[in-house]
Design a protein around this motif. Structure first.
Motif, short mmCIF file in Angstrom:
data_model
loop_
_atom_site.label_atom_id
_atom_site.label_comp_id
_atom_site.label_asym_id
_atom_site.label_seq_id
_atom_site.Cartn_x
_atom_site.Cartn_y
_atom_site.Cartn_z
N PRO A 190 -10.81 -2.19 -3.93
CA PRO A 190 -10.37 -2.16 -5.33
C PRO A 190 -9.49 -0.98 -5.69
O PRO A 190 -8.78 -1.01 -6.69
CB PRO A 190 -11.69 -2.11 -6.11
CG PRO A 190 -12.72 -1.69 -5.14
CD PRO A 190 -12.26 -2.12 -3.79
N MET A 191 -9.48 0.04 -4.85
CA MET A 191 -8.62 1.20 -5.10
C MET A 191 -7.24 1.07 -4.45
O MET A 191 -6.36 1.88 -4.69
CB MET A 191 -9.29 2.48 -4.58
CG MET A 191 -10.40 3.01 -5.47
SD MET A 191 -9.88 3.35 -7.16
CE MET A 191 -8.79 4.76 -6.91
N ASN A 240 0.48 -3.09 -2.68
CA ASN A 240 0.95 -3.28 -1.31
C ASN A 240 -0.12 -2.83 -0.29
O ASN A 240 0.20 -2.56 0.85
CB ASN A 240 2.24 -2.50 -1.09
CG ASN A 240 2.13 -1.09 -1.66
OD1 ASN A 240 1.03 -0.64 -1.99
ND2 ASN A 240 3.23 -0.39 -1.77
N HIS A 241 -1.35 -2.75 -0.73
CA HIS A 241 -2.51 -2.42 0.11
C HIS A 241 -2.49 -0.99 0.63
O HIS A 241 -3.15 -0.68 1.61
CB HIS A 241 -2.64 -3.38 1.31
CG HIS A 241 -2.46 -4.82 0.97
ND1 HIS A 241 -2.88 -5.35 -0.21
CD2 HIS A 241 -1.91 -5.84 1.67
CE1 HIS A 241 -2.58 -6.64 -0.23
NE2 HIS A 241 -1.99 -6.96 0.89
N LEU A 242 -1.73 -0.11 0.01
CA LEU A 242 -1.69 1.28 0.48
C LEU A 242 -2.90 2.06 -0.02
O LEU A 242 -3.32 1.91 -1.16
CB LEU A 242 -0.41 1.98 0.02
CG LEU A 242 0.90 1.44 0.60
CD1 LEU A 242 2.06 2.31 0.16
CD2 LEU A 242 0.84 1.36 2.12
N VAL A 243 -3.48 2.86 0.88
CA VAL A 243 -4.62 3.71 0.52
C VAL A 243 -4.41 5.09 1.16
O VAL A 243 -3.55 5.27 2.02
CB VAL A 243 -5.96 3.13 1.04
CG1 VAL A 243 -6.25 1.77 0.44
CG2 VAL A 243 -5.99 3.08 2.56
N ASN A 244 -5.22 6.03 0.74
CA ASN A 244 -5.27 7.34 1.40
C ASN A 244 -6.51 7.38 2.28
O ASN A 244 -7.58 6.90 1.88
CB ASN A 244 -5.35 8.46 0.37
CG ASN A 244 -4.11 8.50 -0.52
OD1 ASN A 244 -3.07 7.93 -0.17
ND2 ASN A 244 -4.21 9.15 -1.65
N TYR A 277 -17.57 -5.91 -5.10
CA TYR A 277 -16.82 -6.17 -6.33
C TYR A 277 -16.33 -7.62 -6.26
O TYR A 277 -16.22 -8.21 -5.18
CB TYR A 277 -15.59 -5.26 -6.43
CG TYR A 277 -15.92 -3.80 -6.66
CD1 TYR A 277 -16.11 -3.30 -7.95
CD2 TYR A 277 -16.04 -2.92 -5.60
CE1 TYR A 277 -16.41 -1.97 -8.16
CE2 TYR A 277 -16.35 -1.59 -5.80
CZ TYR A 277 -16.53 -1.11 -7.08
OH TYR A 277 -16.84 0.20 -7.29
N TYR A 278 -15.97 -8.14 -7.44
CA TYR A 278 -15.33 -9.46 -7.44
C TYR A 278 -13.88 -9.32 -7.02
O TYR A 278 -13.17 -8.43 -7.51
CB TYR A 278 -15.39 -10.09 -8.83
CG TYR A 278 -16.79 -10.48 -9.25
CD1 TYR A 278 -17.41 -11.59 -8.68
CD2 TYR A 278 -17.49 -9.74 -10.19
CE1 TYR A 278 -18.71 -11.94 -9.04
CE2 TYR A 278 -18.78 -10.10 -10.56
CZ TYR A 278 -19.38 -11.19 -9.98
OH TYR A 278 -20.66 -11.54 -10.33
N MET A 291 -7.97 -0.60 -11.44
CA MET A 291 -7.54 -1.63 -10.49
C MET A 291 -6.14 -2.12 -10.85
O MET A 291 -5.97 -3.03 -11.67
CB MET A 291 -8.53 -2.79 -10.50
CG MET A 291 -9.91 -2.40 -9.97
SD MET A 291 -11.10 -3.71 -10.15
CE MET A 291 -10.58 -4.84 -8.88
N ALA A 292 -5.17 -1.52 -10.22
CA ALA A 292 -3.78 -1.82 -10.56
C ALA A 292 -3.36 -3.22 -10.13
O ALA A 292 -2.34 -3.71 -10.55
CB ALA A 292 -2.88 -0.78 -9.89
N LYS A 293 -4.17 -3.85 -9.28
CA LYS A 293 -3.76 -5.13 -8.71
C LYS A 293 -4.07 -6.32 -9.61
O LYS A 293 -3.77 -7.43 -9.25
CB LYS A 293 -4.47 -5.35 -7.38
CG LYS A 293 -4.16 -4.32 -6.33
CD LYS A 293 -4.81 -4.68 -5.02
CE LYS A 293 -6.32 -4.70 -5.14
NZ LYS A 293 -6.99 -5.02 -3.88
N VAL A 294 -4.73 -6.08 -10.73
CA VAL A 294 -5.22 -7.21 -11.53
C VAL A 294 -4.82 -7.07 -12.99
O VAL A 294 -4.44 -6.00 -13.45
CB VAL A 294 -6.77 -7.32 -11.46
CG1 VAL A 294 -7.22 -7.46 -10.02
CG2 VAL A 294 -7.45 -6.14 -12.13
N PHE A 295 -4.90 -8.20 -13.68
CA PHE A 295 -4.89 -8.16 -15.15
C PHE A 295 -6.03 -9.05 -15.63
O PHE A 295 -6.49 -9.93 -14.89
CB PHE A 295 -3.53 -8.60 -15.70
CG PHE A 295 -3.18 -10.04 -15.46
CD1 PHE A 295 -3.47 -11.03 -16.40
CD2 PHE A 295 -2.54 -10.43 -14.28
CE1 PHE A 295 -3.14 -12.35 -16.16
CE2 PHE A 295 -2.21 -11.75 -14.04
CZ PHE A 295 -2.51 -12.72 -14.99
#
Lengths: 468, 48
Positions: free
Chosen positions: A413-414, A418-422, A271-272, B1-5
Motif C-alpha cells: 500500500p505504500m 509505478n511500484h517504486l519503494v524504498n 489490506y484490501y 495510498m497514492a494508487k487509489v481513489f
C-alpha cells in the motif's frame, strides 16, 4: 500410490493428529469460516481445519493447511529451522512429469463440460467484508509457454462471478502475466487450467518461481520426489495436460481484449487491494473427485503468509550463500506477512560480511522491503531477539543503508503507482573488535534444572502466561 | 495510498476504493457491499 492431498492428511493424522481440527457443525463459507480462523489466531493456534458441513453445500472445505510453520516444514520433509536450505535443494532437482490416461485420473471421477459446468455448486469462500464476492484462493493457475511443451504455474485468486465465468488477477510482471499479455497482444485466446487440492509438496514446487520457459510441473516433481502425474484435459486433450491427482480442475479460456471490473479483495498485505480491470476466464470444463475436498487458502492470514514465504526464504538463502558462506538461516516473520521483513542469520568471519549479505539479499525478490542481518547467537525466528540485536549491536547511520526508488511490490500500500519503494538494510551483527558478551546461565545447569522436578505439575499448569 | 481513489456507491452509499488508473474514465464499477454495478459517472461521490 501418487502423492496427493489425501495421502498428506493420512500422514498428518498418523504423526501429528493434534494439528487437525474437524468441525461437524454447519458453518457458512461467507465470512464464518474466516471468523473461526481469526478466533484461533487470536489464541495463537493454527490448526488445519476441515469444515464437514459448509452451509448449503455437500463438499467439505479444507483450509489453513499452510498456516503453521511447523506443519509446513513437516509437509516439506524439513524442520522449521532448515526450510530455506531444504526448499532450495528441492528446487535444484526437478523431475519431469508423466502422462497417464484420463480414465486413471482421480480428478476425472466427475466430468462436466459446456452447459453442465456450474462453479456455484462448490462452497467457495467469501473471505473478508469488502471482497467483491466468493474467491478461489488455493487456485494454482497453469498456463503454457508459447511454442514450448512447458507449463507455468502460479497462485492467483479467481473471483467466481457466475456458473462458468471467473475474474482472475495476474500481478504485473509475473510469468503468467507475461504469457497472457503476449497472447492478448496477438489477439489470441489464453488457455487456462486452474487446479486445487493437492499434496502440499506439489504446492510448494508449483509456486516456485524459476526462469522463463521452465516447466514448473517439473518443480512439483522435485518437491515430491516423484513425477507429477498429468492427464489430458477435457478441452484440449494432450495439448494441455492437467494434474491428475488434484481434487478439482477447472479448464477455460481468457478471451483477448476482454477485461472486467474485479476486486476489491483482501490481499496478503492485510489490506484490501483496490478495484481494477482484469481478465476473465470463460470456463469450458470442470472435473473433480466424487467426494472432493474444496481447498481454500485463507488469504491475509497465516495460511497465505507462511506458504508464500518459504520460496522467498530459499531465494535469499541462495543469494547470500553465494557471497557469505557462513549464512545459517533466513526467516521471513509473520509480522511482515512473510514478505516485507527478512531476517538473515550468519556466522560472521570478517568485518563487512553483514553488509555484504544485505547487498546480496536485496535483489533476490522485489517483494521484500526490510532486511536485517544478525549473528548466529541470535534466534533469527524470534522477532524479540532480532529487535534486541538491532537495539544493542547497531549504531545508526553506520549500520543502516537505504536504497530509494527501487522496484517493489504492486500490492504494497505504500508503493507508488509505478511500484517504486524504498528498501532498507540493517547490519545488526557484532563488530569484530572486542565486544560485550551476552549473559547466560551455564548450559549444564540449564540442562539439569527442571521446573517439573521442583514444582508440582498442577501448580505449574495454573501459572498464567503473559505475552510481553 | 497514492494508487487509489475512493468512490461512494450511488445505491447503498457505502464507499470503497478503485485503482487510480481508472480516475476520469467513465467505466463500469461494482459495489462490493450491495453487489450492484454502476458507471463511475453515477458515483455519489469521488474522492481523489
Amino acid at each position: 500410490m501418487a502423492k496427493d492431498l489425501r495421502m498428506f492428511l493420512q500422514e498428518l493424522r498418523h504423526k501429528l493428529p493434534e494439528e487437525i481440527v474437524e468441525i461437524e457443525r454447519e458453518v457458512d463459507p461467507a465470512w464464518e469460516m474466516g471468523a473461526v480462523i481469526q478466533k484461533f489466531e487470536e489464541r495463537e493456534q493454527y490448526p488445519l481445519l476441515i469444515f464437514r458441513r459448509p452451509k448449503g453445500n455437500p463438499y467439505p472445505v479444507i483450509t489453513n493447511i499452510f498456516a503453521s510453520r511447523r506443519r509446513c516444514a513437516f509437509a516439506l520433509g524439513s524442520t522449521p529451522e532448515h526450510v530455506a536450505q531444504d526448499y532450495w535443494d528441492r528446487l535444484r532437482h526437478p523431475i519431469a512429469p508423466v502422462k497417464i490416461p484420463a480414465g486413471q485420473a482421480p480428478c476425472k471421477e466427475v466430468v462436466e463440460v459446456g452447459e453442465q459446468v456450474n462453479l456455484l455448486k462448490f462452497p467457495v469462500l467469501t473471505h473478508h467484508e469488502w471482497d467483491a464476492g466468493p474467491y478461489l484462493t488455493a487456485s494454482m493457475v497453469t498456463l503454457k509457454w508459447h511454442g514450448k511443451d512447458a507449463y507455468n504455474t502460479g497462485l492467483h485468486r479467481c473471483w467466481v462471478k457466475a456458473r462458468n465465468r471467473m475474474g482472475v488477477f495476474f500481478s504485473p510482471g509475473k510469468h503468467n502475466w507475461h504469457i497472457h499479455k503476449e497472447n492478448d497482444l496477438q489477439g489470441k485466446k489464453t488457455r487456462v487450467v486452474t487446479w486445487f487440492g493437492h499434496h502440499p509438496q506439489v504446492y510448494f514446487g508449483a509456486q516456485a518461481r524459476g526462469p522463463f520457459d521452465v516447466d514448473e510441473y517439473s518443480y512439483a516433481g522435485g518437491f515430491t520426489g516423484e513425477p507429477l502425474r498429468l492427464a489430458p484435459s477435457e478441452t484440449w486433450g494432450d495439448e494441455f495436460l492437467v494434474p491428475a491427482d488434484a481434487e478439482i480442475v477447472i479448464e477455460g479460456e481468457i478471451l483477448p481484449g476482454v477485461e472486467e471490473v474485479e476486486a476489491p479483495f483482501g490481499e496478503y498485505t492485510r489490506y484490501y487491494g483496490e478495484q481494477r480491470y482484469n481478465p476473465v476466464i470463460e470456463v469450458t470444463a470442470v472435473t473433480h473427485r466424487k467426494d472432493c475436498y474444496f481447498h481454500d487458502l485463507y488469504v491475509s492470514h497465516a495460511d497465505n503468509h507462511i506458504m508464500g514465504g518459504f520460496p522467498l526464504e530459499a531465494r535469499v538463502f541462495d543469494a547470500v550463500r553465494s557471497v557469505v558462506p557462513g549464512v545459517k538461516n533466513v526467516y521471513l516473520p509473520l509480522a511482515g506477512c512473510c514478505r516485507f521483513w527478512c531476517f538473515i542469520q550468519i556466522r560472521k568471519r570478517t568485518e563487512g560480511e553483514g553488509k555484504l549479505a544485505l547487498t546480496a539479499a536485496m535483489p533476490a525478490d522485489s517483494r521484500i522491503k526490510y532486511f536485517v542481518v544478525v549473528d548466529d547467537d541470535v534466534n533469527v525466528t524470534h522477532e524479540k531477539e532480532v529487535l534486541w540485536a538491532i537495539a544493542t549491536r547497531t549504531q545508526f547511520p553506520d549500520d543502516l543503508f537505504i536504497v530509494t526508488n527501487t522496484i517493489g511490490e504492486a500490492l504494497d500500500p505504500m508503493a507508488e503507482e509505478n511500484h517504486l519503494v524504498n528498501k532498507m538494510g540493517i547490519d545488526a551483527t557484532r563488530p569484530m573488535r572486542p565486544f560485550a558478551e551476552r549473559v547466560a546461565i551455564p548450559p549444564d545447569v540449564l540442562e539439569r534444572v527442571r521446573l517439573e522436578n521442583l514444582i508440582p505439575m498442577p501448580i505449574l499448569k495454573e501459572i498464567p502466561t503473559e505475552r510481553m | 495510498m497514492a494508487k487509489v481513489f475512493w468512490v461512494v456507491c450511488p445505491k447503498c452509499e457505502k464507499r470503497y476504493y478503485v485503482n487510480r488508473g481508472l480516475l476520469g474514465k467513465d467505466v463500469q464499477l461494482f459495489c462490493p457491499f450491495c453487489k450492484s454495478y454502476f458507471m463511475s459517472s453515477e458515483a455519489k461521490e469521488i474522492i481523489a
